[in-house]
Design an enzyme around this catalytic site. Structure first.
Site, mmCIF file in Angstrom:
data_model
loop_
_atom_site.group_PDB
_atom_site.id
_atom_site.type_symbol
_atom_site.label_atom_id
_atom_site.label_comp_id
_atom_site.label_asym_id
_atom_site.label_seq_id
_atom_site.Cartn_x
_atom_site.Cartn_y
_atom_site.Cartn_z
ATOM 1 N N HIS A 178 -22.223 82.277 -12.710
ATOM 2 C CA HIS A 178 -22.940 83.432 -13.291
ATOM 3 C C HIS A 178 -22.026 84.335 -14.118
ATOM 4 O O HIS A 178 -21.970 85.544 -13.890
ATOM 5 C CB HIS A 178 -23.653 84.246 -12.207
ATOM 6 C CG HIS A 178 -24.651 83.438 -11.440
ATOM 7 N ND1 HIS A 178 -25.469 83.961 -10.489
ATOM 8 C CD2 HIS A 178 -24.963 82.114 -11.500
ATOM 9 C CE1 HIS A 178 -26.246 83.004 -9.993
ATOM 10 N NE2 HIS A 178 -25.942 81.867 -10.590
ATOM 11 N N TYR B 4 -34.521 95.142 -14.950
ATOM 12 C CA TYR B 4 -35.284 93.887 -14.878
ATOM 13 C C TYR B 4 -35.385 93.316 -13.461
ATOM 14 O O TYR B 4 -35.856 92.198 -13.266
ATOM 15 C CB TYR B 4 -34.751 92.896 -15.931
ATOM 16 C CG TYR B 4 -35.157 93.427 -17.291
ATOM 17 C CD1 TYR B 4 -36.361 93.064 -17.867
ATOM 18 C CD2 TYR B 4 -34.410 94.425 -17.913
ATOM 19 C CE1 TYR B 4 -36.805 93.642 -19.045
ATOM 20 C CE2 TYR B 4 -34.845 95.023 -19.087
ATOM 21 C CZ TYR B 4 -36.039 94.628 -19.643
ATOM 22 O OH TYR B 4 -36.486 95.228 -20.787
#
Ligand code: HEC
Length: 500
Positions: free
Chosen positions: A270, A373
């Site tokens: 990530h 988000y």
């Protein structure tokens, strides 16, 4: 400076057990992962449904709930209704009293994920050269531009028509009008290569070449052999630089982004990252949360965010969190897991983003200044520790994908080369091994199509200066191939040649 990151490290340990379970784009297959608790929806299924519906596509006393026919003909709401009320005059009971709304949502997410796993992928076609594809609105032929690349990750065109391609294994390569130059660019930054880490994105803008890559914390010497043993991973981080290529040599390297040493972490996934210029003097870039969802919700760390800086790396004064004590001033939006795709809609100017979610929760978002988000609080996918699909004050995705497709680079088709695909959004998908075409109206996806899914992992899609779409492919990895999901494999650049 150091202190304010302390609590993040502490929370990091709290979620570490759960994090190990999540299926990510490039995480290794589960061989080495310790057995953890099953995903929430899986447990609900085993406890309540499996006795009648079975564990496979064969079903049991009731029909298989993993069959494509059932899942594609029923919306989540339709399934929810059946599960809540049961089916009168049949053995299918009502679960209204046993399962709450979130548990029912999770079991539906599990059905879609597991169903996708159980249905076979089409066989891999290693050489797509010359294949003609009749898609819904445009016929095209696949032209192989260059092959023999190792895990191509990002690509960008120089003004003279040559193409730069990063290989995740480290090198920056040049494709000179259809010919891959044997010699990589010399003197590029030394990168840390493991799992998602390595040489990442490349962009060309106003004479500068932008590179993002992962590095080991300066001053730390990785233990010998650490590259093959994740338990001894050194602390690493994504770094952004810009420079020039002169006489095939990387020169004039300027740092645009480097995080404080306290944020370098020993996970090797990530990292993000994708570059995007808005043509108004700003550079957008994405950073993943390094497999610690707490990062995504903290303004004190750049991880798990979309960033906006001036093209020289300085901070625009109108960024949303400028002046907020302890906030990283380059942050444009938060609550992201591992965003690897950014593109501006040529019609509306909206900023679209793709993001690797947890199992079954991959996302396509429209990014608004300062918005959250949701990762770390809510997700459409399954992750131990996350119990909600939505939370107030967070933006739900425009689309989420279950089963997981692992979306990577995205690009809009601009221009007239493909009359059937005007202003469509293209999404490269790794685990899903497909190129997706999305028709966009405003902030909605009004139609979707898989253009192909038989040529291996699709890492990036680039709209070239000639108005053609260029796609980076990589041979399949993981499940069934005998390699780790994150293995480096041979790749190529293809062009989608429009046909009448
Ligand atoms: C006691 C057995 C039993 C259990 C337990 C059970 N089901 Fe069913 N279910 C059935 C049978 C039998 C049918 C087929 C009913 C019919 O259409 O005649 C069915 C039908 C369904 C259908 C509709 C399928 C279709 O083709 O339209 C869904 C969806 C479903 N079940 C979901 C679930 C879920 C989710 C669970 C667990 C939470 C569950 N069921 C537990 C027996 C069961």
């Amino acid at each position: 400076m150091k202190r304010r990151y302390g609590y993040i490290t502490a929370l990091c340990a709290l979620v570490a057990a759960g994090a190990a379970l999540a299926q990510t784009d490039d995480a290794p297959v589960k061989v080495a992962a310790p057995a953890g608790p099953p995903l929430p929806g899986a447990q609900t299924y085993t406890d309540n449904c499996q006795s009648c519906h079975g564990a496979t596509l064969a079903g049991g006393r009731g029909p298989s709930l993993f069959a494509d026919g059932l899942l594609s003909s029923h919306s989540d709401d339709a399934l929810r209704q059946i599960i809540k009320t049961g089916i009168p005059n049949s053995e299918m009971p009502s679960f209204a009293n046993q399962l709450n709304g979130d548990e029912i949502s999770q079991v539906i997410a599990y059905l879609r994920i597991r169903g996708g796993q159980l249905r076979a992928n089409p066989p891999f076609v290693p050489d797509p050269s010359g294949q003609i594809i009749h898609s819904q609105k445009q016929t095209f032929r696949i032209d192989v531009i260059a092959s023999g690349l190792q895990t191509p990750w990002g690509g960008a065109f120089l003004p003279d028509g040559r193409m730069l391609v990063t290989e995740r294994t480290g090198p920056l390569r040049i494709i000179d009008h259809g010919k891959l130059l044997p010699e990589p660019v010399k003197g590029t930054p030394k990168v840390f290569v493991r799992q998602d880490g390595g040489m990442l994105d490349v962009a060309v803008h106003k004479g500068w070449i932008y590179l993002s890559y992962t590095e080991v914390e300066p001053g730390v010497t990785p233990a010998p052999g650490s590259d093959v043993a994740p338990v001894t991973a050194p602390p690493t981080m994504t770094v952004l630089v810009r420079g020039h290529i002169r006489d095939n040599q990387w020169v004039d390297s300027h740092e645009l982004f480097r995080a404080p040493s306290s944020l370098y972490t020993t996970t090797s996934d990530h990292y993000g990252s994708r570059f995007l210029f808005d043509g108004k003097g700003h550079l957008f870039f994405s950073l993943g949360e390094r497999h610690n969802m707490v990062n995504a919700q903290s303004l004190a760390t750049p991880l798990g965010k979309i960033h906006r800086v001036n093209e020289d790396g300085s901070i625009p004064k109108d960024n949303p969190f400028v002046g907020l004590p302890d906030a990283v001033a380059s942050i444009w939006s938060l609550g992201h897991r591992n965003p690897e795709g950014l593109a501006f809609d040529p019609v509306t100017g909206n900023l679209w983003e793709s993001e690797h979610g947890p199992t079954g929760g991959d996302e396509i978002n429209v990014i608004d200044k300062g918005h959250n988000y949701g990762w770390g609080l809510a997700s459409m996918g399954l992750e131990p520790g996350i119990f909600k699909q939505n939370m107030p004050n967070t933006d739900p995705p425009i689309a989420s994908y279950s089963p997981t497709i692992a979306p990577s680079g995205i690009a809009f088709n601009v221009g007239d080369r493909y009359p059937g695909w005007k202003n469509n959004l293209f999404v490269a998908a790794l685990a899903g091994q497909q190129l997706l075409r999305l028709e966009i109206k405003g902030r909605k996806i009004v139609a979707q199509e898989t253009l192909f899914n038989q040529y291996g992992r699709v890492r990036d899609v680039i709209s070239g200066p000639d108005g053609m779409l260029y796609v980076l492919l990589q041979s399949p990895t993981g499940g069934g191939t005998g390699t780790l999901l994150s293995a480096a494999t041979e790749g190529m650049v293809i062009r989608l040649q429009p046909m009448p």
